[in-house]
Design a protein around this motif. Sequence first.
Motif, PDB file in Angstrom:
ATOM      1  N   LEU A  65      40.380  27.932  47.745  1.00  0.00           N
ATOM      2  CA  LEU A  65      41.229  28.955  47.642  1.00  0.00           C
ATOM      3  C   LEU A  65      40.286  29.915  46.637  1.00  0.00           C
ATOM      4  O   LEU A  65      40.833  30.998  47.388  1.00  0.00           O
ATOM      5  CB  LEU A  65      42.293  28.300  46.514  1.00  0.00           C
ATOM      6  N   PHE A  66      39.282  29.805  46.036  1.00  0.00           N
ATOM      7  CA  PHE A  66      38.595  30.401  45.214  1.00  0.00           C
ATOM      8  C   PHE A  66      38.435  31.339  45.932  1.00  0.00           C
ATOM      9  O   PHE A  66      37.177  32.397  45.880  1.00  0.00           O
ATOM     10  CB  PHE A  66      38.242  30.105  44.141  1.00  0.00           C
ATOM     11  N   ALA A  67      37.478  30.416  47.130  1.00  0.00           N
ATOM     12  CA  ALA A  67      36.222  31.429  48.501  1.00  0.00           C
ATOM     13  C   ALA A  67      37.018  31.670  48.594  1.00  0.00           C
ATOM     14  O   ALA A  67      36.836  32.640  49.637  1.00  0.00           O
ATOM     15  CB  ALA A  67      35.299  29.815  48.774  1.00  0.00           C
ATOM     16  N   ALA A  68      38.472  31.961  49.062  1.00  0.00           N
ATOM     17  CA  ALA A  68      39.325  32.417  50.154  1.00  0.00           C
ATOM     18  C   ALA A  68      39.301  33.862  49.778  1.00  0.00           C
ATOM     19  O   ALA A  68      39.173  34.956  50.272  1.00  0.00           O
ATOM     20  CB  ALA A  68      40.682  31.538  50.474  1.00  0.00           C
ATOM     21  N   LEU A  69      39.455  34.600  48.511  1.00  0.00           N
ATOM     22  CA  LEU A  69      39.914  35.083  47.996  1.00  0.00           C
ATOM     23  C   LEU A  69      38.497  35.703  47.340  1.00  0.00           C
ATOM     24  O   LEU A  69      38.806  37.087  48.188  1.00  0.00           O
ATOM     25  CB  LEU A  69      40.471  34.734  46.588  1.00  0.00           C
TER      26      LEU A  69
ATOM     27  N   TRP B 247      47.051  24.115  28.997  1.00  0.00           N
ATOM     28  CA  TRP B 247      47.033  25.096  29.147  1.00  0.00           C
ATOM     29  C   TRP B 247      45.930  25.568  29.689  1.00  0.00           C
ATOM     30  O   TRP B 247      45.998  26.817  29.687  1.00  0.00           O
ATOM     31  CB  TRP B 247      46.972  26.067  27.527  1.00  0.00           C
ATOM     32  N   MET B 248      45.146  24.691  29.793  1.00  0.00           N
ATOM     33  CA  MET B 248      43.172  24.856  31.084  1.00  0.00           C
ATOM     34  C   MET B 248      44.245  25.967  32.595  1.00  0.00           C
ATOM     35  O   MET B 248      42.713  26.347  32.142  1.00  0.00           O
ATOM     36  CB  MET B 248      42.981  23.803  31.199  1.00  0.00           C
ATOM     37  N   PRO B 249      45.231  25.171  32.934  1.00  0.00           N
ATOM     38  CA  PRO B 249      44.696  25.274  34.546  1.00  0.00           C
ATOM     39  C   PRO B 249      44.992  27.287  34.113  1.00  0.00           C
ATOM     40  O   PRO B 249      44.050  28.232  35.159  1.00  0.00           O
ATOM     41  CB  PRO B 249      45.455  24.758  34.820  1.00  0.00           C
ATOM     42  N   VAL B 250      45.762  27.063  33.311  1.00  0.00           N
ATOM     43  CA  VAL B 250      46.208  29.265  33.632  1.00  0.00           C
ATOM     44  C   VAL B 250      44.939  29.745  33.045  1.00  0.00           C
ATOM     45  O   VAL B 250      44.833  31.114  32.837  1.00  0.00           O
ATOM     46  CB  VAL B 250      47.625  29.451  32.840  1.00  0.00           C
ATOM     47  N   ALA B 251      43.898  29.236  32.238  1.00  0.00           N
ATOM     48  CA  ALA B 251      43.293  29.376  31.009  1.00  0.00           C
ATOM     49  C   ALA B 251      42.079  29.860  32.107  1.00  0.00           C
ATOM     50  O   ALA B 251      41.527  31.135  32.040  1.00  0.00           O
ATOM     51  CB  ALA B 251      42.761  28.928  29.885  1.00  0.00           C
ATOM     52  N   VAL B 252      41.623  28.993  32.730  1.00  0.00           N
ATOM     53  CA  VAL B 252      40.502  29.139  33.796  1.00  0.00           C
ATOM     54  C   VAL B 252      40.905  30.062  34.817  1.00  0.00           C
ATOM     55  O   VAL B 252      40.229  30.312  35.350  1.00  0.00           O
ATOM     56  CB  VAL B 252      40.862  27.668  34.223  1.00  0.00           C
ATOM     57  N   SER B 253      42.472  29.645  35.460  1.00  0.00           N
ATOM     58  CA  SER B 253      42.964  30.987  36.500  1.00  0.00           C
ATOM     59  C   SER B 253      42.370  32.222  36.283  1.00  0.00           C
ATOM     60  O   SER B 253      42.992  33.261  37.322  1.00  0.00           O
ATOM     61  CB  SER B 253      44.416  31.255  36.451  1.00  0.00           C
ATOM     62  N   PHE B 254      42.685  32.817  35.042  1.00  0.00           N
ATOM     63  CA  PHE B 254      42.127  34.680  34.545  1.00  0.00           C
ATOM     64  C   PHE B 254      40.992  34.576  35.703  1.00  0.00           C
ATOM     65  O   PHE B 254      40.345  35.606  35.336  1.00  0.00           O
ATOM     66  CB  PHE B 254      42.129  34.706  33.453  1.00  0.00           C
ATOM     67  N   ALA B 255      40.598  33.413  35.676  1.00  0.00           N
ATOM     68  CA  ALA B 255      38.811  34.011  37.258  1.00  0.00           C
ATOM     69  C   ALA B 255      39.508  35.015  38.199  1.00  0.00           C
ATOM     70  O   ALA B 255      37.949  34.692  39.236  1.00  0.00           O
ATOM     71  CB  ALA B 255      37.815  32.044  37.007  1.00  0.00           C
TER      72      ALA B 255
ATOM     73  N   PHE C 297      46.569  33.348  50.877  1.00  0.00           N
ATOM     74  CA  PHE C 297      45.887  32.707  50.226  1.00  0.00           C
ATOM     75  C   PHE C 297      45.282  32.758  48.839  1.00  0.00           C
ATOM     76  O   PHE C 297      45.348  31.992  47.582  1.00  0.00           O
ATOM     77  CB  PHE C 297      44.349  32.858  50.500  1.00  0.00           C
ATOM     78  N   SER C 298      46.064  34.200  48.097  1.00  0.00           N
ATOM     79  CA  SER C 298      46.268  34.190  46.534  1.00  0.00           C
ATOM     80  C   SER C 298      47.729  33.470  46.017  1.00  0.00           C
ATOM     81  O   SER C 298      47.272  32.925  45.119  1.00  0.00           O
ATOM     82  CB  SER C 298      46.499  35.526  45.746  1.00  0.00           C
ATOM     83  N   ALA C 299      48.613  33.864  46.771  1.00  0.00           N
ATOM     84  CA  ALA C 299      50.333  32.664  46.121  1.00  0.00           C
ATOM     85  C   ALA C 299      49.778  31.245  46.009  1.00  0.00           C
ATOM     86  O   ALA C 299      50.269  30.660  45.359  1.00  0.00           O
ATOM     87  CB  ALA C 299      51.094  33.434  47.336  1.00  0.00           C
ATOM     88  N   ALA C 300      48.458  30.573  47.225  1.00  0.00           N
ATOM     89  CA  ALA C 300      48.401  29.487  46.843  1.00  0.00           C
ATOM     90  C   ALA C 300      47.674  28.806  46.179  1.00  0.00           C
ATOM     91  O   ALA C 300      47.904  27.835  45.585  1.00  0.00           O
ATOM     92  CB  ALA C 300      47.379  28.899  48.761  1.00  0.00           C
ATOM     93  N   PHE C 301      46.814  29.800  46.288  1.00  0.00           N
ATOM     94  CA  PHE C 301      45.943  29.627  44.333  1.00  0.00           C
ATOM     95  C   PHE C 301      46.820  28.951  43.757  1.00  0.00           C
ATOM     96  O   PHE C 301      46.627  28.634  42.398  1.00  0.00           O
ATOM     97  CB  PHE C 301      44.932  30.861  44.386  1.00  0.00           C
TER      98      PHE C 301
END
Length: 549
Positions: free
Chosen positions: A49-53, A193-201, A516-520
């Motif tokens: 998902l990140f590679a797609a973005l 809270w770690m998933p949302v913290a890392v999602s700022f990448a 893909f952003s929505a899926a991420f």
Amino acid sequence: MPSPSPMVFRVSSESEPAAGATPTTATPDGAARDARQRTAWVFWTGFVLFAALCVSWALASPIFSVPDENAHAVKAIAQVHGEAVGHREPGVRQLVVDLPPSYAVSPQQLCFAFHSNTTANCGFELGDPGGTPWSATWVSTYNPIYYFVVGWPSLIVGGSTGIYAMRVMSALFGALFFAWALQAAVASRRARWMPVAVSFAALPMVVYLNGAINPNGVEILSGLALTVSLLRLLESFGAPQLEPPLMRRGMLWTIVTASAIVLANARALGPLWVVVVVALCLVATGLRPFLAVFRRRSSYAWLAVIAAAGLFSIGWTLIGGSLSGQAQKADAPLVDASFLQGAAYMLRSTPAFAVQALGYFGWFDAPLPGWALWLAIAAVVLVVALALLTARRRELITLVVAIGAALVVPVLVQAYSVHQTGIIWQGRYGLFLYLSVLAVAGWALSRAGGERIGFLSVRATWTIGALLWMFGCLAFVLVLRRYVIGAETPITQMFHHAQWQPPLGWMTLVVFFVVFSAAFFAFIGVLARRAAAAATPAVEQSAPSRIPS
């Protein structure tokens, strides 16, 4: 759509027997083994998902529209064709590298740079007759590791196709470190809270840079991966107040070592960034885990590899002289200024650097409107404010140190070199430090102090995800508009009078990115829900006595 399987570290059915059933006890070793098996799913989903973005941005950005990409691209091309650092030519200030004919360049390729209403169709096509099969580049003496990784497609294809292929390689390289960061982030029973913290990448500037030929992108993501994985590694060394992670220590060492090698060698300041991350993690976990690392003989092989990579980076920089060139007065502001003058300028410019990190694309010719930035600002403030309000003493000290480092380290670094280089700092150079602050905030919220608002973690994750999704999509469309029709032309003209089209067409890329952003961010929301479901029983039960190495 069927609901996903239980979270990688959830312990539920064993600890909550049905009525009338014989109670059973979940074994910590069994839960950890199950977690290690399933974190692979987190890694691969996050990677794709990140590679797609990143690939979306790689295709949407005109050739050499990303800052300094022309210099980095020609270095990568020349390096894999056998010319590592270039050579001198009379009358040319920078080192010159030779290029294959299919990559012949012309200054006209940057005709749109610095002119926000000039569309990207004005340029000279890479490799066309009339171009020169050589180019000067101011990054010719930069560390070669990144350029070998991304440059090899130029051995197979040429022209614009080769540049896009190299961008895709850069996108995949950075996505590897994001996936490792996410995998390590959720591999704990305290990870609400770690998933949302890392999602700022997935902020637009990060994925934009990672989808370009520029080591700044992988520098940011390897720094994030090092911060998160080093925290988890130190937790595995058994300090009583720390929750052991649900990953094998050998895997954590792999992520830490790979991230440290790439961060140390991405750019000239890499070794300093590694030291900053290590110091931050020392504050977070205390001295005891660090001492435990050095008590285990198996640690020394990993540490030796990291040290060797750091020494290579320092040696290459000193020998190549990438930090020793003297700028001219016309190159940058405050050349020959004093340390105090440089520090004062940097302090005054700190808010501007933060804005640049969020929304200044292209050669500073595609800034996002101020109102759009508030979507990202609201998301950042929410996470950091909650962490500051709930953190206990050690977590609060760590968060304050992280914020201080993000503000002060750029000032000190630039002020130290301002006499030689002038002010060359840009907001994107500090993105790695900003993401480290958010990672520490998520780590603090996931610990005991944050349990008071743990019930908010899932809702907050989905809310922040929605804000970042809207911000990312808005940035993607507005930056495309700048190159397709010009920044001042009404956006509706994109449908009727497009002057430039990226590969696949701008509408196709917008749909691809939005989906893909929505899926991420939906994936991040699922991880947060599962982390919340696992957090309470995990905190109550005893910790494993040791983590397998």
